[in-house]
Design a protein around this motif. Structure first.
Motif, short mmCIF file in Angstrom:
data_model
loop_
_atom_site.label_atom_id
_atom_site.label_comp_id
_atom_site.label_asym_id
_atom_site.label_seq_id
_atom_site.Cartn_x
_atom_site.Cartn_y
_atom_site.Cartn_z
N ARG A 174 -8.31 -21.17 -10.89
CA ARG A 174 -7.91 -22.36 -10.15
C ARG A 174 -9.00 -22.67 -9.12
O ARG A 174 -9.30 -21.84 -8.26
CB ARG A 174 -6.56 -22.11 -9.48
N LEU A 175 -9.57 -23.86 -9.22
CA LEU A 175 -10.77 -24.21 -8.47
C LEU A 175 -10.57 -25.49 -7.68
O LEU A 175 -9.82 -26.38 -8.10
CB LEU A 175 -11.96 -24.38 -9.42
N ALA A 176 -11.26 -25.60 -6.55
CA ALA A 176 -11.18 -26.81 -5.73
C ALA A 176 -12.55 -27.12 -5.13
O ALA A 176 -13.38 -26.23 -4.94
CB ALA A 176 -10.15 -26.62 -4.62
N LYS A 177 -12.76 -28.39 -4.84
CA LYS A 177 -13.98 -28.84 -4.15
C LYS A 177 -13.60 -29.95 -3.20
O LYS A 177 -12.87 -30.89 -3.58
CB LYS A 177 -15.01 -29.34 -5.16
N LYS A 178 -14.11 -29.85 -1.96
CA LYS A 178 -13.81 -30.87 -0.95
C LYS A 178 -15.11 -31.44 -0.40
O LYS A 178 -16.04 -30.70 -0.08
CB LYS A 178 -12.99 -30.26 0.20
N TYR A 179 -15.16 -32.76 -0.31
CA TYR A 179 -16.30 -33.45 0.30
C TYR A 179 -15.81 -34.25 1.51
O TYR A 179 -14.70 -34.79 1.49
CB TYR A 179 -16.96 -34.41 -0.69
N GLY A 180 -16.64 -34.29 2.52
CA GLY A 180 -16.31 -35.08 3.69
C GLY A 180 -17.51 -35.88 4.15
O GLY A 180 -18.66 -35.49 3.91
N ALA A 181 -17.27 -37.02 4.77
CA ALA A 181 -18.36 -37.85 5.28
C ALA A 181 -17.91 -38.55 6.55
O ALA A 181 -16.85 -39.20 6.56
CB ALA A 181 -18.79 -38.88 4.24
N LYS A 182 -18.70 -38.42 7.61
CA LYS A 182 -18.40 -39.12 8.86
C LYS A 182 -18.71 -40.62 8.67
O LYS A 182 -19.73 -41.00 8.12
CB LYS A 182 -19.20 -38.53 10.00
N THR A 183 -17.81 -41.43 9.15
CA THR A 183 -17.93 -42.87 8.96
C THR A 183 -19.22 -43.42 9.56
O THR A 183 -19.87 -44.30 8.98
CB THR A 183 -16.72 -43.57 9.59
N VAL A 184 -19.63 -42.89 10.70
CA VAL A 184 -20.82 -43.40 11.37
C VAL A 184 -22.07 -43.19 10.51
O VAL A 184 -22.99 -44.00 10.54
CB VAL A 184 -21.00 -42.75 12.76
N ALA A 185 -22.08 -42.09 9.71
CA ALA A 185 -23.24 -41.85 8.83
C ALA A 185 -23.33 -42.91 7.75
O ALA A 185 -24.42 -43.36 7.39
CB ALA A 185 -23.12 -40.46 8.20
N SER A 186 -22.18 -43.34 7.22
CA SER A 186 -22.18 -44.40 6.21
C SER A 186 -22.67 -45.71 6.79
O SER A 186 -23.44 -46.45 6.17
CB SER A 186 -20.77 -44.57 5.63
N TYR A 187 -22.23 -46.01 8.03
CA TYR A 187 -22.71 -47.24 8.67
C TYR A 187 -24.21 -47.20 8.90
O TYR A 187 -24.92 -48.20 8.70
CB TYR A 187 -21.98 -47.45 10.00
#
Length: 345
Positions: free
Chosen positions: A92-105
């Motif tokens: 059973r495997l999982a992967k999580k990604y996160g991104a700060k909104t300011v970096a996208s802007y």
């Protein structure tokens, strides 16, 4: 108004899309036939609780000579057939990604751009991980074979020399020797996986033949009558003078295989795809998170997964799949649908 990641990725739609959006190499791997669905009773146990699946099987009949009949009163002795079992494991495997909104802007002027890119590529990510785990499983089987079965699944022409010759490189003859480790079942081996550098030498020598199967949207390479799969994930062992490259030869049905994307509904989408947001991080700039999960069974036919060295009972990491201690051969050699050829380039 800038759209949010939850507007772009609808979990009930995205989860099945993620399972179907496969890279071409994984499609080739599945088309090769080396991944086979298990028997219905095994698939049913995969859905049940627990981590291990017991796989019972009848052993083959013995090869003892039959009795010559006569007119005596002696009664013939009855031989018996025996049963055994091997253990397969759920991972059973999982992967999580996160991104700060300011970096996208900062990157594009849009607050959702980073996570949109994650959503576009997550299917390819899981495809590469499956390829990697299949290779690691084959490495573990061969490691067990070298440690406990005299290396009878391996043929090596590798030599740790600074100037390898043609005798140390992949060839029809070397492949045939590796196939013959399966004895009379050598013709079962129809797929060969090799490192991209080994594949490159065959391309240089114009030894690869390309064929386009009717069901595939691309051409498939063949060598020595075998479908070729090439990957930089294939094992390379550093030598003092030159490196050792392992090639794996597979027969159809080499692995029992189940790949499941869980889809139980949750407040964040479903277990296969969950979208969350932390509005406070980054001093209020906020961040989006995308978590995906896969449940899999990739089990080599004829092998027992002992789980002797696992950090977590819910599945094996790559190093644990490669660990000889976690594998034990149960079938006779000729019935294990895998061989290894070690070469130079």
């Amino acid at each position: 108004m800038t759209s949010a990641i939850s507007d772009i990725v609808v979990p009930r739609v995205f989860t099945p899309y993620m399972a179907e959006n496969k890279p071409a190499k994984l499609v080739m791997l599945e088309k090769s036939g080396i991944l086979a669905a298990p028997a219905p009773e095994i698939a049913k146990r995969f859905k049940a609780g627990g981590n291990q699946i017991e796989v019972p099987y009848w052993e083959d009949l013995d090869d003892a000579e039959p009795t010559v009949i006569d007119d005596s009163d002696n009664k013939i002795s009855a031989a018996k057939i025996t049963a055994s079992d091997m253990k397969a494991y759920k991972h059973r495997l999982a992967k999580k990604y996160g991104a700060k909104t300011v970096a996208s802007y900062a990157a594009t002027g849009r607050g959702d751009s980073a996570m949109n890119r994650v959503a576009e590529r997550i299917g390819a990510y899981w495809g590469r991980r499956k390829e990697e785990r299949i290779i690691a499983t084959a490495e573990g089987v061969i490691a067990d074979n070298l440690a406990n079965d005299g290396g009878d699944m391996v043929y090596s022409i590798y030599s740790d020399v600074s100037s390898p010759t043609a005798a140390n490189r992949i060839s029809y003859q070397a492949i045939n020797r590796a196939r013959l480790t399966m004895g009379e079942n050598l013709d079962d081996l129809r797929v060969i996986a090799m490192h991209s550098f080994v594949y490159g030498t065959l391309l240089d020598d114009e030894k690869i033949e390309f064929k386009k199967p009717s069901e595939a949207p691309f051409e498939v390479p063949y060598y020595a009558g075998m479908m070729v799969l090439h990957s930089e994930m294939m094992p390379v062992t550093a030598g003092t003078n030159s490196d050792e490259y392992s090639c794996f030869l597979f027969a159809p049905g080499a692995f029992m295989h189940i790949d499941e994307v869980p889809n139980r509904t949750t407040i964040y989408g479903n277990e296969g795809t969950e979208i969350t947001r932390d509005p406070d991080i980054g001093d209020g700039g906020g961040a989006d998170y995308l978590t995906t999960r896969r449940f899999e069974l990739i089990h080599p036919a004829g092998m027992d997964f002992t789980a002797a060295s696992l950090a977590k009972s819910q599945g094996a990491a790559l190093a644990e799949l490669r660990n000889a201690a976690n594998w034990n051969r149960k079938y006779t050699r000729k019935n294990v649908k895998l061989a290894c050829l070690k070469v130079n380039i």
